[in-house]
Design a protein around this motif. Sequence first.
Motif, mmCIF file in Angstrom:
data_model
loop_
_atom_site.group_PDB
_atom_site.id
_atom_site.type_symbol
_atom_site.label_atom_id
_atom_site.label_comp_id
_atom_site.label_asym_id
_atom_site.label_seq_id
_atom_site.Cartn_x
_atom_site.Cartn_y
_atom_site.Cartn_z
ATOM 1 N N GLN A 163 13.242 2.234 -12.622
ATOM 2 C CA GLN A 163 11.909 1.793 -12.242
ATOM 3 C C GLN A 163 11.573 2.213 -10.817
ATOM 4 N N VAL A 164 11.156 3.459 -10.679
ATOM 5 C CA VAL A 164 10.757 3.980 -9.388
ATOM 6 C C VAL A 164 9.417 3.367 -9.002
ATOM 7 N N ALA A 165 9.325 2.866 -7.762
ATOM 8 C CA ALA A 165 8.045 2.373 -7.276
ATOM 9 C C ALA A 165 7.083 3.547 -7.160
ATOM 10 N N VAL A 166 5.831 3.335 -7.554
ATOM 11 C CA VAL A 166 4.852 4.412 -7.522
ATOM 12 C C VAL A 166 3.496 3.831 -7.137
ATOM 13 N N ASN A 167 2.743 4.603 -6.399
ATOM 14 C CA ASN A 167 1.360 4.255 -6.125
ATOM 15 C C ASN A 167 0.587 4.405 -7.431
ATOM 16 N N ALA B 280 8.785 14.066 1.414
ATOM 17 C CA ALA B 280 9.616 13.344 0.435
ATOM 18 C C ALA B 280 9.831 11.881 0.845
ATOM 19 N N PRO B 281 10.683 11.570 1.835
ATOM 20 C CA PRO B 281 10.882 10.158 2.187
ATOM 21 C C PRO B 281 9.593 9.423 2.537
ATOM 22 N N MET B 282 8.665 10.084 3.248
ATOM 23 C CA MET B 282 7.419 9.391 3.579
ATOM 24 C C MET B 282 6.613 9.096 2.322
ATOM 25 N N VAL B 283 6.598 10.015 1.381
ATOM 26 C CA VAL B 283 5.862 9.794 0.136
ATOM 27 C C VAL B 283 6.510 8.673 -0.674
ATOM 28 N N VAL B 284 7.850 8.657 -0.709
ATOM 29 C CA VAL B 284 8.552 7.574 -1.411
ATOM 30 C C VAL B 284 8.238 6.227 -0.753
ATOM 31 N N ALA B 285 8.247 6.185 0.582
ATOM 32 C CA ALA B 285 7.914 4.951 1.293
ATOM 33 C C ALA B 285 6.479 4.527 0.985
ATOM 34 N N HIS B 286 5.573 5.488 0.922
ATOM 35 C CA HIS B 286 4.183 5.181 0.569
ATOM 36 C C HIS B 286 4.093 4.632 -0.848
ATOM 37 N N TRP B 287 4.819 5.232 -1.771
ATOM 38 C CA TRP B 287 4.800 4.746 -3.162
ATOM 39 C C TRP B 287 5.271 3.294 -3.220
ATOM 40 N N ILE B 288 6.369 3.013 -2.529
ATOM 41 C CA ILE B 288 6.870 1.633 -2.507
ATOM 42 C C ILE B 288 5.825 0.705 -1.905
ATOM 43 N N ASN B 289 5.307 1.116 -0.750
ATOM 44 C CA ASN B 289 4.322 0.290 -0.050
ATOM 45 C C ASN B 289 3.108 0.016 -0.919
ATOM 46 N N PHE B 290 2.616 1.038 -1.598
ATOM 47 C CA PHE B 290 1.377 0.839 -2.346
ATOM 48 C C PHE B 290 1.608 0.159 -3.685
ATOM 49 N N GLN B 291 2.812 0.254 -4.236
ATOM 50 C CA GLN B 291 3.088 -0.556 -5.424
ATOM 51 C C GLN B 291 3.056 -2.036 -5.065
ATOM 52 N N TYR B 292 3.663 -2.389 -3.944
ATOM 53 C CA TYR B 292 3.617 -3.779 -3.492
ATOM 54 C C TYR B 292 2.175 -4.178 -3.158
ATOM 55 N N TYR B 293 1.449 -3.291 -2.502
ATOM 56 C CA TYR B 293 0.056 -3.559 -2.142
ATOM 57 C C TYR B 293 -0.777 -3.835 -3.392
ATOM 58 N N ALA B 294 -0.757 -2.899 -4.339
ATOM 59 C CA ALA B 294 -1.601 -3.023 -5.528
ATOM 60 C C ALA B 294 -1.193 -4.207 -6.395
ATOM 61 N N SER B 295 0.119 -4.456 -6.520
ATOM 62 C CA SER B 295 0.588 -5.573 -7.338
ATOM 63 C C SER B 295 0.173 -6.909 -6.742
ATOM 64 N N THR B 296 -0.015 -6.943 -5.419
ATOM 65 C CA THR B 296 -0.469 -8.161 -4.753
ATOM 66 C C THR B 296 -1.982 -8.316 -4.858
ATOM 67 N N VAL B 297 -2.699 -7.238 -4.627
ATOM 68 C CA VAL B 297 -4.162 -7.288 -4.620
ATOM 69 C C VAL B 297 -4.717 -7.587 -6.010
ATOM 70 N N ASP B 298 -4.163 -6.978 -7.053
ATOM 71 C CA ASP B 298 -4.636 -7.212 -8.425
ATOM 72 C C ASP B 298 -3.440 -7.194 -9.367
ATOM 73 N N ASN B 299 -2.748 -8.331 -9.437
ATOM 74 C CA ASN B 299 -1.552 -8.390 -10.264
ATOM 75 C C ASN B 299 -1.866 -8.296 -11.740
ATOM 76 N N THR B 300 -3.055 -8.703 -12.132
ATOM 77 C CA THR B 300 -3.444 -8.615 -13.540
ATOM 78 C C THR B 300 -3.505 -7.181 -14.003
ATOM 79 N N PHE B 301 -4.012 -6.290 -13.152
ATOM 80 C CA PHE B 301 -4.187 -4.898 -13.548
ATOM 81 C C PHE B 301 -2.989 -4.036 -13.162
ATOM 82 N N TYR B 302 -2.455 -4.242 -11.965
ATOM 83 C CA TYR B 302 -1.405 -3.362 -11.453
ATOM 84 C C TYR B 302 -0.032 -4.018 -11.377
ATOM 85 N N GLY B 303 0.064 -5.308 -11.655
ATOM 86 C CA GLY B 303 1.346 -5.995 -11.630
ATOM 87 C C GLY B 303 1.781 -6.383 -13.031
#
Length: 830
Positions: free
Chosen positions: A32-36, A698-721
């Motif tokens: 389960q790779v974190a992804v934007n 690479a690492p910056m993009v992976v960090a962004h993916w992680i960051n934005f998965q957490y962001y989106a899952s928090t902002v709209d957990n119904t749709f993105y979580g």
Amino acid sequence: MIDSKQLCPETIQSSVKTACGQIAPTWPLDRQVAVNPLWQLIDRPISQAASILAARGGARVVPDRSYFLEQWERGRIQRADLEAARSEAGIETGVDELLASLDLKPASDRLQLVADVLDADRDLTHRTAWRDEITHQISQLCASEFDLGQGDWPVSHQKSLYPAWQYNVARDRGIPILMGEPGLQQHFHQLPPDADALIFEAVEFMKIPDECLEAYLHALLLSINGWASWCAYLGWQASLEAKNDANLHELLAVRLAWDRVLYEHVATDAQRHAWHTDLLRTDRLTAHHHHDQQIDWIWQRALEMGYQKTLVSQLSRIDTPRAMQDRPPSFQAAFCIDVRSEVFRRCLEHVAGNDVQTLGFAGFFGAPIAYQPHGLSHEQPQLPGLLAPSLTAIETPTRAAESGADTLGTLARLRLGAKELSRRFRWGPTSTFSYVESMGLFYAFKLFVDGFLKNHADHTDNGLNEAERQKLQLELAHGPTALSTEEKTELAASILAGLSLTRDFAPIVLLVGHASATRNNPKASTLDCGACCGRSGEVNARVVARLLNEADVRASLAAKHDIRIGDDTQFVGGLHNTTTDAVSLFDVDGLDSRQTQMLAQVKHWLEEARVETNAERLPWLDEIRQPRRHQNAGDILARRGNDWSQVRPEWGLTGNASLIIAPRARTRELNFGGRTFLHDYNEAEDPDGSVLETILTAPMVVAHWINFQYYASTVDNTFYGSGNKTLHNVAGGHIAVFEGNGGDMRIGLSLQSLHDGEKWIHEPLRLSVFVQASTQAIDQIMASHDSVRYLATNKWLFLYAIGDPGEPIHRFIGSGWQPIDAESHASAEA
């Protein structure tokens, strides 16, 4: 009825391609790779992408206004932050007006599908909504067709998704009865037999205007976003192998076919007209959301500025960190850039002082490998999801264990076979009562052991325990051929350059991967190493340590790259258990007496660092509210990891908000509270900028993916979580989860990974990236890589360039760089 000119096939194909190209992939549960989840829209400003998704799918990309009000009332957002955000946005609206706007209800209207128009006139009190039934029917079909071993039925891959759907839905007698539409089955029989023919026929028959087609097709996919994301993953994997995959295209045809049948055979003339009218307001609806969300983005920016000004102030300190002693450190320890490593590294430096130098590097340690466990034929990727493995790490017995190699392989296969047999016995359709009757008491005992005793939770899935794996070693291969010394040398040189470690090697160099230890958690891989494709970092740490210990490789490194590793230096692979913060070390048999003595001291420091890290982490967990007497932090954390009923064994990467790419000397005395990814980088040792290019792409993009998965899952957990994890049921073996027993497949993070039951623990902030490098070097990389440029220019993340301590920090603003005032975080020129 609206007349529409017939669309040419090229126009339809272009709209289909564009719609499918806007769906981001989601990785399966075992990796389960974190992804934007908005990754395919990064070529647009984030505010534009947000308005598109709100208009077409009803999804939010900015927090609810009640959240902003809460942050204002508790002082997290201050008036100065709001003023700075307002000024940056270039609007004249005052703070008081911005505050009053939080009482306004946000726009929520979205583009209507044919099913939505029918549901608007349908009594849903006692009847199922068309949208819900369509989602359920498609979701159950996809779970069956894409099954990866959960079902006992044979999965036929002779039919593609659309023909398989048509075959099933045309024979499902339950749908017409449930929906009160007798005769509906025969209409599915009459549909075109393949996906392309259906799409062309439906677009023409439903008279969809060309200016609305792409938006409508995108809205169809967003209505089944979970399975659309899975199909996008299949396409992503195929593209890594230079292949094509049509599953997302076929899924779109399936969803369109439903609207096509409802449009002709269920909708009235008035409902068809209402749908066409709604379709024509697509652009106006998007513009309305964009205008409505302008206020929200100012509040979001103020929230981010409040965090960023603290970082800017910390990194602008003129006083330099405590200097390292002239002598080299007693040991060096490279950790993953994961935010959990920031806490452990800081504690380790506190207890070991100048005897340790820590480094940050992506947790796959630059090894682009797939891992083949001993005795098994399958391989598992151990690298970021952005990449495809080019090498294989094959597990082979050590020389001392060669005589028992067959036994280990047989043991692994038997254990995994027994595990699979037990799974099928538990989950089989006739086993509901027989399993409980025959195994109930035994399983009750197992639950007791798992819940109350500190038994070890393994990080691997190869059928062997830790002691047995110590009898195995990892060999690098390229296909069936072992790597040559020259190939190993180039790989080793690349790894050491990425680590910014090419000289002054300590006697002991630890390469510490990480993994979590949890039970009864379908999404356990979200707590493991994202740089290792949601796996434990143990394999990568061990294989790279072994590579750097090879005498031939060291000799070649010295001859070709002037990288000289002395005979008194030994690399050791390790694993950081992020649930308990214990560190295990592997393959230490080759150490001499001096190194063995030093390793004993290193283990002592690691244990001291664990105690300190535990003390810092524990208050974030709910256990602190009711502390158990005579129980230390380590015991509490170990019990949480082994407790099958624990929904929050650890907080994972919750709170992540920034990435700092700089020498550790720049940040060594700073406390980032476990919210920062730390990647070592020394511009002076990277004259051509190639190492920085690798980090930003690479690492910056992976960090962004992680960051934005957490962001989106928090902002709209119904749709993105993925909702409430206590209701999760695994779909398709290890594809994903349902929340309950139906509905769309759920992606993203569960509520329990973000919320403690009373408040949000994760703060939804876009990633702030601080790079200690020249603006010219960063500009050159952005000019060469669209993804890096899009992320920075379109405000998916914030990019800063930092110089030496005391020099001004510059922020990238799209058109160039501006110096930042350390106190106000405003432009120094303002």
